[in-house]
Design an enzyme around this catalytic site. Structure first.
Site, PDB file in Angstrom:
ATOM      1  N   ASN A   1       0.874  -1.181   0.000  1.00 46.78           N
ATOM      2  CA  ASN A   1       0.000   0.000   0.000  1.00 46.78           C
ATOM      3  C   ASN A   1       0.907   1.225   0.000  1.00 46.78           C
ATOM      4  O   ASN A   1       1.478   1.592   1.024  1.00 46.78           O
ATOM      5  CB  ASN A   1      -0.880  -0.030   1.253  1.00 46.78           C
ATOM      6  CG  ASN A   1      -1.805   1.162   1.327  1.00 46.78           C
ATOM      7  OD1 ASN A   1      -1.747   2.078   0.503  1.00 46.78           O
ATOM      8  ND2 ASN A   1      -2.669   1.171   2.325  1.00 46.78           N
ATOM      9  N   LYS A   7       3.265   0.831   3.156  1.00 46.17           N
ATOM     10  CA  LYS A   7       2.902  -0.202   4.132  1.00 46.17           C
ATOM     11  C   LYS A   7       2.972  -1.548   3.427  1.00 46.17           C
ATOM     12  O   LYS A   7       2.602  -1.641   2.252  1.00 46.17           O
ATOM     13  CB  LYS A   7       1.469   0.016   4.628  1.00 46.17           C
ATOM     14  CG  LYS A   7       1.344   1.147   5.608  1.00 46.17           C
ATOM     15  CD  LYS A   7      -0.054   1.106   6.236  1.00 46.17           C
ATOM     16  CE  LYS A   7      -0.492   2.515   6.549  1.00 46.17           C
ATOM     17  NZ  LYS A   7      -1.879   2.795   6.390  1.00 46.17           N
ATOM     18  N   ARG A  57      -2.563  -2.106  -3.492  1.00 50.33           N
ATOM     19  CA  ARG A  57      -3.754  -1.276  -3.300  1.00 50.33           C
ATOM     20  C   ARG A  57      -3.641  -0.082  -4.240  1.00 50.33           C
ATOM     21  O   ARG A  57      -2.622   0.614  -4.248  1.00 50.33           O
ATOM     22  CB  ARG A  57      -3.815  -0.793  -1.861  1.00 50.33           C
ATOM     23  CG  ARG A  57      -4.939   0.174  -1.663  1.00 50.33           C
ATOM     24  CD  ARG A  57      -4.929   0.784  -0.285  1.00 50.33           C
ATOM     25  NE  ARG A  57      -6.039   1.695  -0.148  1.00 50.33           N
ATOM     26  CZ  ARG A  57      -5.974   2.854   0.476  1.00 50.33           C
ATOM     27  NH1 ARG A  57      -4.845   3.239   1.031  1.00 50.33           N
ATOM     28  NH2 ARG A  57      -7.017   3.624   0.560  1.00 50.33           N
ATOM     29  N   HIS A  81     -12.798   3.045   0.115  1.00 49.46           N
ATOM     30  CA  HIS A  81     -12.797   1.975   1.132  1.00 49.46           C
ATOM     31  C   HIS A  81     -13.504   0.726   0.603  1.00 49.46           C
ATOM     32  O   HIS A  81     -14.024  -0.076   1.380  1.00 49.46           O
ATOM     33  CB  HIS A  81     -13.539   2.393   2.429  1.00 49.46           C
ATOM     34  CG  HIS A  81     -12.913   3.522   3.186  1.00 49.46           C
ATOM     35  ND1 HIS A  81     -13.649   4.554   3.710  1.00 49.46           N
ATOM     36  CD2 HIS A  81     -11.633   3.781   3.504  1.00 49.46           C
ATOM     37  CE1 HIS A  81     -12.858   5.406   4.331  1.00 49.46           C
ATOM     38  NE2 HIS A  81     -11.612   4.959   4.218  1.00 49.46           N
ATOM     39  N   HIS A 117     -17.729   2.106   7.944  1.00 54.88           N
ATOM     40  CA  HIS A 117     -16.267   2.062   8.056  1.00 54.88           C
ATOM     41  C   HIS A 117     -15.853   3.380   8.710  1.00 54.88           C
ATOM     42  O   HIS A 117     -15.816   4.428   8.057  1.00 54.88           O
ATOM     43  CB  HIS A 117     -15.642   1.897   6.668  1.00 54.88           C
ATOM     44  CG  HIS A 117     -14.136   1.914   6.671  1.00 54.88           C
ATOM     45  ND1 HIS A 117     -13.362   0.801   6.402  1.00 54.88           N
ATOM     46  CD2 HIS A 117     -13.255   2.908   6.942  1.00 54.88           C
ATOM     47  CE1 HIS A 117     -12.091   1.114   6.499  1.00 54.88           C
ATOM     48  NE2 HIS A 117     -12.001   2.398   6.824  1.00 54.88           N
ATOM     49  N   LEU A 118     -15.602   3.338  10.013  1.00 52.07           N
ATOM     50  CA  LEU A 118     -15.335   4.570  10.758  1.00 52.07           C
ATOM     51  C   LEU A 118     -13.884   4.580  11.221  1.00 52.07           C
ATOM     52  O   LEU A 118     -13.538   4.017  12.261  1.00 52.07           O
ATOM     53  CB  LEU A 118     -16.279   4.676  11.967  1.00 52.07           C
ATOM     54  CG  LEU A 118     -17.775   4.472  11.677  1.00 52.07           C
ATOM     55  CD1 LEU A 118     -18.588   4.598  12.960  1.00 52.07           C
ATOM     56  CD2 LEU A 118     -18.274   5.444  10.620  1.00 52.07           C
ATOM     57  N   ARG A 147     -11.396  15.727   7.771  1.00 52.09           N
ATOM     58  CA  ARG A 147     -12.178  16.134   6.596  1.00 52.09           C
ATOM     59  C   ARG A 147     -13.572  16.580   7.012  1.00 52.09           C
ATOM     60  O   ARG A 147     -14.190  15.951   7.878  1.00 52.09           O
ATOM     61  CB  ARG A 147     -12.309  14.980   5.599  1.00 52.09           C
ATOM     62  CG  ARG A 147     -10.995  14.549   4.973  1.00 52.09           C
ATOM     63  CD  ARG A 147     -11.270  13.546   3.853  1.00 52.09           C
ATOM     64  NE  ARG A 147     -10.051  12.894   3.425  1.00 52.09           N
ATOM     65  CZ  ARG A 147      -9.844  11.582   3.467  1.00 52.09           C
ATOM     66  NH1 ARG A 147     -10.781  10.760   3.910  1.00 52.09           N
ATOM     67  NH2 ARG A 147      -8.708  11.079   3.051  1.00 52.09           N
ATOM     68  N   GLY A 158     -10.841   1.796  12.777  1.00 57.98           N
ATOM     69  CA  GLY A 158     -10.322   2.228  14.088  1.00 57.98           C
ATOM     70  C   GLY A 158     -11.395   2.633  15.085  1.00 57.98           C
ATOM     71  O   GLY A 158     -11.404   2.152  16.227  1.00 57.98           O
ATOM     72  N   ILE A 159     -12.298   3.503  14.683  1.00 56.74           N
ATOM     73  CA  ILE A 159     -13.346   3.975  15.602  1.00 56.74           C
ATOM     74  C   ILE A 159     -14.457   2.925  15.709  1.00 56.74           C
ATOM     75  O   ILE A 159     -14.905   2.577  16.805  1.00 56.74           O
ATOM     76  CB  ILE A 159     -13.921   5.324  15.099  1.00 56.74           C
ATOM     77  CG1 ILE A 159     -12.807   6.364  15.021  1.00 56.74           C
ATOM     78  CG2 ILE A 159     -15.059   5.799  15.976  1.00 56.74           C
ATOM     79  CD1 ILE A 159     -13.062   7.487  14.025  1.00 56.74           C
ATOM     80  N   GLY A 160     -14.883   2.409  14.566  1.00 54.39           N
ATOM     81  CA  GLY A 160     -15.972   1.419  14.549  1.00 54.39           C
ATOM     82  C   GLY A 160     -15.651   0.185  15.371  1.00 54.39           C
ATOM     83  O   GLY A 160     -16.522  -0.392  16.024  1.00 54.39           O
ATOM     84  N   GLU A 208      -8.072  -5.186   5.219  1.00 48.80           N
ATOM     85  CA  GLU A 208      -7.938  -4.864   3.800  1.00 48.80           C
ATOM     86  C   GLU A 208      -6.778  -5.620   3.165  1.00 48.80           C
ATOM     87  O   GLU A 208      -6.851  -6.022   2.007  1.00 48.80           O
ATOM     88  CB  GLU A 208      -7.770  -3.355   3.627  1.00 48.80           C
ATOM     89  CG  GLU A 208      -9.068  -2.625   3.947  1.00 48.80           C
ATOM     90  CD  GLU A 208      -8.926  -1.124   4.085  1.00 48.80           C
ATOM     91  OE1 GLU A 208      -9.112  -0.427   3.088  1.00 48.80           O
ATOM     92  OE2 GLU A 208      -8.631  -0.649   5.199  1.00 48.80           O
TER      93      GLU A 208
END
Ligand code: AMP
Length: 396
Positions: A7, A14, A90, A179, A207-208, A240, A331-333, A384
């Site tokens: 990626n 990555k 990716r 995503h 997807h959060l 954003r 991450g958040i989800g 992913e």
């Protein structure tokens, strides 16, 4: 077979080496500050860890370093590069040209180049990674997996903007969504997890992460998603703005004497929860701590975030005329029980009830709705890299 998943960003790369049979990562890491100075991180599933500051002039130097680390006699996980059967890349934007992943050849590289206009920060970097791998491993097959591909099944009524039609005809200005690899992976996993037939299902994926998007997946196909021509549209994100009245751009330009490019930087990098919290942080952990300490702006930023997720869920329930399952990921989800609880608190009209105990858990797939909830709600960790490895193996 082992698949190297790459990626590539403009100054970072990555990577993960995945054994496609066991679906386990053998090694992973990141090369940062490529072309600036250089930071190399590597970790193997055998516990080896390498972190060093080392000059990386180009992405080719960085990939060479990754390959050397993978075959290193002490810390490596393979004996020779022959044990890498394929590389999966990716690629952010496939425009309308790519509705699926593809094996990379010269024609594909040219077609990806033609999408550069649509993602000027991302696609050129992805191509640099592809070319560097090609130079170092000329005989290893490579596959491009696009962030936009999964959403190519959206109908025109979902992807067209209310602009003069000539802009779509001339420039292909439309909603693409991003995503996609994650929305595809998570919706499939969600169906399996709660025992739904994917071909007869209505799933909403939230997807959060630092970048965030919601998608409506009907019978396994994306029919709408919150990001647009670029990843700026839709939810409020880390930095954003997401959706706003386009006239605000002119308003700020006049009031602050800024040009379009300066305002785009504000909307992409200084807005979202970071902007709303008065520049405090884009990280939800910091915002939660600040909110608990009485910081009103942090509390508001978190409230705007969850409210907007709930509004998108409502929109997609309408788009699909119902919903069977809602997945939280990224991450958040996956980690923020307060955000999940706040979003679910808006969903009483759907007959959703939260299992508070399960919602406080972390780990693999977890059902967070109660057994009598009319809609299943679950945490489904995204992966992913694994999705890219699977696509790569399927194609070669
Ligand atoms: P991602 O872009 O998917 O890597 O998500 C990164 C974001 O997830 C971070 O900026 C945080 O806001 C959020 N995050 C990560 N870990 C946690 C956590 N334990 N609790 C709350 N938020 C988290």
């Amino acid at each position: 077979m082992n698949v190297l998943v790459i990626n590539c960003g403009s100054s970072s790369l990555k990577y993960q080496l995945i054994n496609a049979d066991s679906e386990k990562a053998l090694a992973s890491g990141i090369c940062e500050r490529i072309g600036i100075d250089g930071k190399f991180k590597y970790k193997s599933n055998t516990g080896a860890k390498v972190e060093k500051e080392v000059t990386m002039e180009t992405h080719e130097t960085a990939i060479k370093m990754v390959l050397d680390a993978l075959i290193d006699p002490e810390n490596g996980v393979i004996k020779s590069l022959d044990e890498i059967g394929a590389v999966g890349h990716r690629v952010v934007h496939g425009g309308e040209k790519f509705a699926h992943s593809v094996v990379i050849n010269d024609e594909v590289v040219k077609a990806i180049e033609e999408c550069n206009d649509l993602a000027p920060l991302h696609n050129p970097a992805n191509l640099i990674g592809i070319n560097a791998c090609k130079a170092l491993m000329p005989n290893v097959p490579m596959v491009a997996v696009f962030d936009t591909a999964f959403h190519q099944t959206m109908p025109a009524k979902a992807y067209l903007y209310g602009l003069p039609s000539e802009y779509y005809d001339k420039y292909k200005i439309r909603r693409y969504g991003f995503h996609g690899t994650s929305h595809s992976f998570v919706s499939k996993r969600m169906a399996e997890f709660v025992g739904l037939d994917i071909n007869n299902s209505k799933i909403i994926v939230c997807h959060l992460g630092n970048g965030a998007s919601v998608s409506a997946v009907l019978n396994g196909k994306s029919i709408d998603t919150s990001m647009g021509l670029t990843p700026l549209e839709g939810l409020l994100m880390g930095t954003r703005s997401g959706d706003l009245d386009p006239a605000i751009i002119e308003f700020i330009a006049n009031k602050e004497g800024k040009n379009i490019s300066e305002i785009m930087t504000i909307l992409n990098k200084e807005s979202g929860v970071q902007g709303l919290s008065g520049g405090l942080s884009s990280d939800f952990r910091d915002l939660t701590t600040a909110s608990e300490e009485g910081n009103v702006l942090a509390t508001q930023a978190l409230a705007v975030f969850s409210y907007r997720v709930a509004k998108y869920i409502g929109a997609y329930v309408a788009a699909m005329n119902g919903v069977d399952a809602i997945a939280f990921t990224a991450g958040i989800g996956e980690n923020d029980d307060l955000v999940r609880a706040a979003v679910v608190s808006y969903l009483g009209y759907l007959g959703v009830t939260l299992d508070k105990e399960n919602n406080s858990k972390r780990g693999d797939d977890i059902l967070i709705s109660t057994p009598d909830s009319k809609v299943k709600v679950a945490i489904i960790p995204t992966n992913e890299e694994l999705a890219i490895a699977r696509e790569t193996v399927a194609l070669i």
